[in-house]
Motif scaffolding. Sequence first.
Motif, short mmCIF file in Angstrom:
data_model
loop_
_atom_site.label_atom_id
_atom_site.label_comp_id
_atom_site.label_asym_id
_atom_site.label_seq_id
_atom_site.Cartn_x
_atom_site.Cartn_y
_atom_site.Cartn_z
N ALA A 57 -4.38 -11.14 14.04
CA ALA A 57 -5.43 -10.85 13.06
C ALA A 57 -5.84 -9.38 13.11
CB ALA A 57 -6.64 -11.75 13.32
N ALA A 58 -5.98 -8.84 14.33
CA ALA A 58 -6.41 -7.44 14.46
C ALA A 58 -5.37 -6.48 13.89
CB ALA A 58 -6.69 -7.12 15.92
N ARG A 59 -4.08 -6.76 14.14
CA ARG A 59 -3.05 -5.86 13.62
C ARG A 59 -3.03 -5.87 12.11
NH1 ARG A 59 2.98 -8.25 14.83
NH2 ARG A 59 3.55 -6.96 13.06
N SER A 60 -3.24 -7.02 11.50
CA SER A 60 -3.24 -7.11 10.04
C SER A 60 -4.45 -6.41 9.44
CB SER A 60 -3.20 -8.58 9.60
OG SER A 60 -2.01 -9.21 10.03
N VAL A 61 -5.62 -6.56 10.10
CA VAL A 61 -6.84 -5.91 9.60
C VAL A 61 -6.70 -4.39 9.67
CG1 VAL A 61 -9.29 -5.52 10.07
CG2 VAL A 61 -8.37 -7.85 10.08
N LEU A 62 -6.24 -3.87 10.80
CA LEU A 62 -6.08 -2.42 10.94
C LEU A 62 -5.08 -1.88 9.93
CD1 LEU A 62 -6.01 -2.03 14.84
CD2 LEU A 62 -7.87 -1.44 13.27
N ALA A 63 -3.96 -2.56 9.76
CA ALA A 63 -2.96 -2.11 8.80
C ALA A 63 -3.51 -2.16 7.38
CB ALA A 63 -1.70 -2.96 8.92
N ALA A 64 -4.29 -3.20 7.07
CA ALA A 64 -4.85 -3.34 5.72
C ALA A 64 -5.86 -2.23 5.43
CB ALA A 64 -5.51 -4.71 5.58
N VAL A 66 -5.81 0.83 6.66
CA VAL A 66 -5.06 2.06 6.40
C VAL A 66 -4.41 2.01 5.03
CG1 VAL A 66 -3.11 3.45 7.16
CG2 VAL A 66 -4.67 2.50 8.85
N ALA A 67 -3.75 0.89 4.72
CA ALA A 67 -3.09 0.76 3.42
C ALA A 67 -4.10 0.83 2.29
CB ALA A 67 -2.32 -0.56 3.37
N GLY A 68 -5.24 0.13 2.45
CA GLY A 68 -6.27 0.16 1.42
C GLY A 68 -6.83 1.56 1.22
N GLY A 69 -6.94 2.31 2.30
CA GLY A 69 -7.41 3.69 2.18
C GLY A 69 -6.47 4.53 1.33
N PHE A 70 -5.17 4.40 1.56
CA PHE A 70 -4.19 5.13 0.74
C PHE A 70 -4.27 4.70 -0.72
CE2 PHE A 70 -1.98 6.07 4.79
CZ PHE A 70 -1.77 7.43 4.60
N LEU A 71 -4.40 3.40 -0.96
CA LEU A 71 -4.46 2.91 -2.33
C LEU A 71 -5.69 3.45 -3.06
CD1 LEU A 71 -3.42 -0.81 -1.68
CD2 LEU A 71 -2.07 0.91 -2.89
N ILE A 191 10.40 -2.23 -8.58
CA ILE A 191 9.48 -2.14 -9.69
C ILE A 191 8.34 -1.17 -9.39
CG2 ILE A 191 7.92 -3.46 -11.18
CD1 ILE A 191 9.59 -5.94 -10.47
N MET A 192 7.85 -1.21 -8.14
CA MET A 192 6.76 -0.34 -7.70
C MET A 192 7.15 0.28 -6.37
SD MET A 192 3.94 -3.15 -6.28
CE MET A 192 4.02 -4.20 -7.73
N PRO A 193 6.52 1.39 -5.96
CA PRO A 193 6.86 2.00 -4.69
C PRO A 193 6.71 1.02 -3.53
CG PRO A 193 5.49 3.48 -5.98
CD PRO A 193 5.52 2.17 -6.72
N GLY A 194 7.64 1.12 -2.56
CA GLY A 194 7.64 0.17 -1.45
C GLY A 194 6.35 0.14 -0.67
N TRP A 195 5.70 1.30 -0.51
CA TRP A 195 4.46 1.32 0.26
C TRP A 195 3.35 0.57 -0.45
CZ3 TRP A 195 -0.34 3.31 -0.98
CH2 TRP A 195 -0.40 4.12 -2.12
N GLN A 196 3.42 0.51 -1.79
CA GLN A 196 2.43 -0.25 -2.52
C GLN A 196 2.67 -1.75 -2.38
OE1 GLN A 196 1.85 1.05 -6.59
NE2 GLN A 196 1.94 3.21 -6.03
N VAL A 197 3.93 -2.14 -2.24
CA VAL A 197 4.25 -3.56 -2.05
C VAL A 197 3.57 -4.09 -0.80
CG1 VAL A 197 6.08 -5.24 -1.63
CG2 VAL A 197 6.45 -3.39 -3.29
N ILE A 198 3.85 -3.45 0.34
CA ILE A 198 3.25 -3.93 1.59
C ILE A 198 1.75 -3.64 1.61
CG2 ILE A 198 3.86 -1.79 2.80
CD1 ILE A 198 3.54 -5.40 4.22
N GLY A 199 1.34 -2.52 0.96
CA GLY A 199 -0.08 -2.18 0.92
C GLY A 199 -0.90 -3.26 0.23
N TRP A 200 -0.46 -3.69 -0.95
CA TRP A 200 -1.19 -4.73 -1.67
C TRP A 200 -1.10 -6.07 -0.96
CZ3 TRP A 200 -4.87 -3.30 -4.44
CH2 TRP A 200 -4.79 -2.22 -5.31
#
Length: 303
Positions: A57-64, A66-71, A191-200
């Motif tokens: 859970a913690a790894r997913s929250v931290l990654a989310a 960071v990804a959400g910040g970029f988005l 279809i969309m950039p790869g970082w957006q795929v995992i980011g979303w």
Amino acid sequence: MRAQSSATTATAITVPAPREHRSLGTGLAALGVIAFSLTFPSTAWGLESFGPWSLVAARSVLAALVAGGFLLILRVPLPERRHLPGLAVVAAGVVLGFPLLTTLALRTSSTAHAAVVVGLLPLTTAVVSALRMGHRPSRRFWAAALAGAAAVLAFTVGQSGGALTAADVYLFAALLVCAAGYTEGGRLAGIMPGWQVIGWALVLCLPLTAAGAVLALAYEPVHLTWHGVTGLVWVAMVSQFLGLVVWYRGMAAVGIPRASQLQLAQPLLTLVWSALLLGEHLTAAAPLTAVAVLVCIAVTQRS
């Protein structure tokens, strides 16, 4: 004004030749494999400080976060509704399923034994991709993929003494859900950039993972150590986000079946890291298996 600027930038960029595009894609996919090869040793480190549910859970929250910040910073628009089912598959397979199942397995399994998952993952991903997207690789491709998977399977099972454990249930389930996530992620990365795929995918899971982190941390004891914190940071920032960014971009460039075969080298890299970081013993079969796997990778890349 923004549209004009974007158009000007687009015309200033030189589109790479197909061969250069494939080389770049292969290099990006290889970087993803290197990042993933440290996932199991880092997870083992993380389990020194956190319980399995807390770690996932913690790894997913931290990654989310960071990804959400970029988005947010880049003002990326919300994904179209038609892409939501594919993103849900990525989230279920890559963000939730694979990390949780493999972490549960690593409570009782060595990283060498768990490496059988990634040893079989390229073949499973190619099969799921063929069923989902209609890919029809050549017979030589399938023969090389099967040979590589067999070599990795024999090596990793030999490392664990040939015994099957209860953790195998988790490992084989992780294999299936991850292959589905990789296939959908590779398709969406076209279809969309790869970082957006995992980011979303990470952001979509954030309400669930945040609630899970609160509950897990309340019930599982935490004993912070240097190893534990380092392991958590790696699996969150690299395995869960940055590695998938380059991996999906590579798959979009060279195709899912071809990119997936690069992962045949991942179990051997994992075993090397396990020996260096965890002190696990490696047998003399490692160099022979490495040669066999590299040959299989060369064949699949040319098929």
